[in-house]
Design a protein around this motif. Structure first.
Motif, PDB file in Angstrom:
ATOM      1  N   SER A  38       0.397   4.154   0.918  1.00  0.00           N
ATOM      2  CA  SER A  38       0.462   5.068   2.064  1.00  0.00           C
ATOM      3  C   SER A  38       1.064   4.366   3.367  1.00  0.00           C
ATOM      4  O   SER A  38       1.168   4.857   4.302  1.00  0.00           O
ATOM      5  CB  SER A  38      -1.011   5.166   2.561  1.00  0.00           C
ATOM      6  OG  SER A  38      -1.689   4.112   2.783  1.00  0.00           O
TER       7      SER A  38
ATOM      8  N   ASP B 212       0.894  -1.248  -0.016  1.00  0.00           N
ATOM      9  CA  ASP B 212       0.020  -0.030   0.042  1.00  0.00           C
ATOM     10  C   ASP B 212       0.886   1.191  -0.040  1.00  0.00           C
ATOM     11  O   ASP B 212       1.618   1.476   0.863  1.00  0.00           O
ATOM     12  CB  ASP B 212      -0.852   0.109   1.280  1.00  0.00           C
ATOM     13  CG  ASP B 212      -1.770   1.063   1.173  1.00  0.00           C
ATOM     14  OD1 ASP B 212      -1.644   1.997   0.820  1.00  0.00           O
ATOM     15  OD2 ASP B 212      -3.209   0.905   1.785  1.00  0.00           O
TER      16      ASP B 212
ATOM     17  N   ALA C 181      -1.106   4.293   6.954  1.00  0.00           N
ATOM     18  CA  ALA C 181      -1.186   5.412   6.735  1.00  0.00           C
ATOM     19  C   ALA C 181      -0.988   6.477   8.058  1.00  0.00           C
ATOM     20  O   ALA C 181      -1.666   7.416   8.187  1.00  0.00           O
ATOM     21  CB  ALA C 181      -2.461   5.892   6.158  1.00  0.00           C
TER      22      ALA C 181
END
Length: 285
Positions: free
Chosen positions: A184, A182, A217
């Protein structure tokens, strides 16, 4: 090959790598038809397609959950496993309605004689009694694809045939770091412990509880849950409850182990069309 065909077959991943962009089908089915849907799902994936299913079965304000809407928007085909149970299932009916609103072609696989109510968009209904092999062929025809390394009729189950070169016990109790690609940033630092109530007596599935930290994140929260690993299929299932705020975020991850040496493994999301992830799993001890 045209530029458009190249773009459809190869896309740049979030990590900058080239990934094959496999066409995808969203399978909508009632819980009572889960076994039939699972067999078809395994066949489609073994033939090189990506698939998505709604495991959350969450309707908020009569809307499918946001991840389900994303998968419906990203799929190339809405595959409706139709039956008397599906006709009474509000989740299936809402998924069909939203797929039509996204102009997704619909292929209907009838499991019984239940009449299909009128709907919008392009709909093709297969004859009653069609087996999953014929459904698979119809899916590839509508998506304009050919099965990749399709197994022969007498091959082992599709998951076993398609699993990566991983020996038995690739995922074992211990401390693991599970990192996704991912953009993030996401990782799980978890302790996997064995539990007799999660394992299968014949040893085909191991499992237990997990606890640790979930990073995503820029946020960090406690994570608890359960894990199951099927060595023959190279499949790792994670059931997570992550506390990033006042309410735990619950989710399920289904990973297929692709390769590894027992301590460092690579894996990919078993399901997902909109944004499938790849993973690195490292056993620390």
């Amino acid at each position: 090959m045209s530029d458009e065909q190249h773009d459809n077959e190869h896309r740049t991943g979030h990590d900058g790598s080239d990934r094959a962009a496999r066409p995808g089908a969203f399978l909508a089915h009632a819980p009572a038809d889960a076994d039939r849907a699972a067999a078809l799902d395994a066949r489609l994936r073994a033939g090189g397609l990506r698939t998505a299913l709604d495991e959350s079965r969450d309707l908020s304000d009569d809307l499918p959950a946001e991840p389900v809407l994303q998968e419906l928007g990203a799929c190339g085909l809405f595959l409706l496993v139709w039956s008397r149970d599906a006709a009474d299932d509000p989740h299936v009916l809402e998924q069909r309605r939203y797929a039509a609103s996204f102009d997704k072609p619909c292929l209907v696989w009838p499991l019984d004689a239940t009449a299909l109510p009128p709907g919008e968009g392009s709909v093709e209904q297969l004859p009653a009694g069609t087996d999953d092999r014929a459904v698979d062929a119809a899916v590839h025809r509508l998506l304009g694809t050919r099965p990749v390394d399709a197994p022969p009729a007498d091959a082992p189950p599709a998951d076993a045939a398609g699993a990566g070169p991983v020996g038995a016990g690739a995922v074992q109790p211990g401390h693991w770091t599970i990192e996704s690609d991912d953009p993030s940033g996401e990782s799980l630092d978890v302790e996997l412990t064995a539990s007799a109530d999660a394992a299968v007596p014949d040893g085909s599935v191991e499992g237990g509880h997990l606890t640790g930290t979930h990073h995503r994140a820029g946020l960090q929260g406690k994570v608890t849950g359960r894990w199951w690993f099927a060595p023959e299929d190279g499949r790792l299932d994670l059931e997570l409850a992550s506390s990033f705020g006042l309410r735990p975020q619950r989710e399920r991850r289904h990973l297929r182990i692709l390769d590894g040496d027992g301590r460092t493994l690579t894996a990919e999301d078993l399901h997902g069309i909109a944004d499938p992830r790849e993973y690195r799993l490292t056993r620390d001890r």
